[in-house]
Design a protein around this motif. Structure first.
Motif, short mmCIF file in Angstrom:
data_model
loop_
_atom_site.label_atom_id
_atom_site.label_comp_id
_atom_site.label_asym_id
_atom_site.label_seq_id
_atom_site.Cartn_x
_atom_site.Cartn_y
_atom_site.Cartn_z
N ASN A 5 -34.16 10.60 -24.82
CA ASN A 5 -33.08 10.39 -23.87
C ASN A 5 -32.16 11.60 -23.96
N THR A 6 -32.13 12.40 -22.92
CA THR A 6 -31.26 13.58 -22.89
C THR A 6 -30.16 13.33 -21.87
N ALA A 7 -29.33 12.36 -22.16
CA ALA A 7 -28.24 11.99 -21.26
C ALA A 7 -27.26 13.16 -21.14
N PHE A 8 -26.83 13.38 -19.95
CA PHE A 8 -25.91 14.47 -19.63
C PHE A 8 -24.48 14.00 -19.88
N LYS A 9 -23.73 14.77 -20.68
CA LYS A 9 -22.32 14.47 -20.93
C LYS A 9 -21.48 15.34 -20.00
N GLN A 10 -20.73 14.70 -19.16
CA GLN A 10 -19.84 15.39 -18.23
C GLN A 10 -18.75 16.12 -19.01
N ALA A 11 -18.57 17.41 -18.74
CA ALA A 11 -17.52 18.18 -19.41
C ALA A 11 -16.15 17.72 -18.92
N SER A 12 -15.17 17.85 -19.79
CA SER A 12 -13.81 17.48 -19.42
C SER A 12 -12.88 18.68 -19.62
N TYR A 13 -11.69 18.58 -19.10
CA TYR A 13 -10.71 19.64 -19.28
C TYR A 13 -10.38 19.83 -20.76
N GLN A 14 -10.45 18.76 -21.52
CA GLN A 14 -10.20 18.87 -22.96
C GLN A 14 -11.20 19.81 -23.62
N ASP A 15 -12.44 19.86 -23.11
CA ASP A 15 -13.43 20.80 -23.63
C ASP A 15 -12.96 22.24 -23.45
N ILE A 16 -12.30 22.53 -22.35
CA ILE A 16 -11.77 23.87 -22.12
C ILE A 16 -10.60 24.14 -23.07
N LEU A 17 -9.72 23.17 -23.21
CA LEU A 17 -8.56 23.34 -24.10
C LEU A 17 -8.98 23.55 -25.55
N ASP A 18 -10.13 23.01 -25.94
CA ASP A 18 -10.60 23.12 -27.32
C ASP A 18 -11.32 24.43 -27.62
N LEU A 19 -11.52 25.28 -26.64
CA LEU A 19 -12.23 26.54 -26.85
C LEU A 19 -11.36 27.53 -27.64
N PRO A 20 -12.00 28.46 -28.36
CA PRO A 20 -11.22 29.50 -29.04
C PRO A 20 -10.47 30.36 -28.02
N ASP A 21 -9.40 31.00 -28.47
CA ASP A 21 -8.54 31.80 -27.59
C ASP A 21 -9.28 32.94 -26.89
N ASN A 22 -10.31 33.47 -27.48
CA ASN A 22 -11.01 34.61 -26.89
C ASN A 22 -12.16 34.19 -25.96
N THR A 23 -12.18 32.93 -25.56
CA THR A 23 -13.25 32.40 -24.71
C THR A 23 -12.67 31.84 -23.42
N VAL A 24 -13.31 32.17 -22.31
CA VAL A 24 -12.95 31.62 -21.01
C VAL A 24 -13.89 30.46 -20.73
N GLY A 25 -13.35 29.33 -20.33
CA GLY A 25 -14.17 28.16 -20.02
C GLY A 25 -13.98 27.72 -18.59
N GLU A 26 -15.07 27.26 -18.00
CA GLU A 26 -15.06 26.73 -16.63
C GLU A 26 -15.92 25.48 -16.62
N ILE A 27 -15.62 24.59 -15.70
CA ILE A 27 -16.47 23.41 -15.50
C ILE A 27 -17.05 23.53 -14.10
N ILE A 28 -18.37 23.64 -14.04
CA ILE A 28 -19.06 23.80 -12.77
C ILE A 28 -20.17 22.75 -12.72
N ASN A 29 -20.11 21.91 -11.71
CA ASN A 29 -21.09 20.83 -11.56
C ASN A 29 -21.17 19.97 -12.81
N GLY A 30 -20.04 19.77 -13.46
CA GLY A 30 -19.98 18.91 -14.64
C GLY A 30 -20.35 19.57 -15.95
N HIS A 31 -20.80 20.82 -15.90
CA HIS A 31 -21.22 21.55 -17.10
C HIS A 31 -20.12 22.50 -17.54
N LEU A 32 -19.92 22.60 -18.84
CA LEU A 32 -18.99 23.58 -19.40
C LEU A 32 -19.71 24.91 -19.48
N GLU A 33 -19.16 25.93 -18.82
CA GLU A 33 -19.68 27.30 -18.87
C GLU A 33 -18.64 28.13 -19.62
N THR A 34 -19.09 28.91 -20.58
CA THR A 34 -18.16 29.72 -21.36
C THR A 34 -18.64 31.17 -21.39
#
Length: 185
Positions: free
Chosen positions: A3-32
């Protein structure tokens, strides 16, 4: 069977990234991706320099635009951070009070790098088309090229390709000309 259930990314995932990383949510996926390289940053800053005076400030140009570096755009289910974006002031008369933008830009520019080119072309371009963004520029500071696209029927036909010291005076900023080589120097 796994079972490879897809976890929808949240804004909290972006806030939790290190300072030197840019995060985006596109189609529910976190892209960094990492912060830009110096060549990438120089191309972006130089393009902003070319556009802000005539289009945002109205100095030697028509004005009527907001030109913003790395705006965080909350557009429907997506959180996007293009390298540069522009809004006509008739569609967004004032800047938002929030730390992000919820109005769809009229123009987007992505500066390609080895860490972002695939996502910029394969993931973000169709998303930008779906959102109805009218103009998209892709700039490659390594190849020293600019590709300009104009949205037609939710597709991106190429409006022009530029290299070396080609003069740039293209939509939506055709009223101001500059040399493409100005972005690398």
């Amino acid at each position: 069977m796994t079972n490879t259930a897809f976890k929808q990314a949240s804004y909290q995932d972006i806030l939790d990234l290190p300072d030197n990383t840019v995060g985006e949510i596109i189609n529910g996926h976190l892209e960094t991706h990492p912060r830009p390289t110096p060549k990438h940053a120089l191309a972006s800053s130089s393009l902003g320099d070319e556009l802000v005076s005539p289009f945002q400030k109205g100095k030697g140009g028509p004005g009527g635009w907001w030109i913003i570096d790395e705006p965080e755009c909350h557009l429907g289910p997506h959180v996007l951070v293009p390298d540069l974006a522009g809004w006509r002031r008739q569609g967004m008369p004032a800047l938002p009070e929030t730390a992000w933008f919820e109005t769809v830009p009229d123009w987007i520019c992505e500066i390609l790098s080895p860490s972002t080119a695939r996502v910029d072309r394969i993931v973000k371009m169709p998303t930008y088309a779906e959102l109805g963004i009218g103009y998209l520029w892709l700039i490659d500071p390594v190849l020293q090229t600019l590709e300009a696209y104009e949205l037609r029927d939710r597709h991106w036909p190429l409006a022009g390709s530029y290299a070396d010291d080609d003069p740039i005076a293209i939509a939506p900023f055709a009223e101001h000309a500059f040399s493409l080589s100005d972005l690398w120097e």
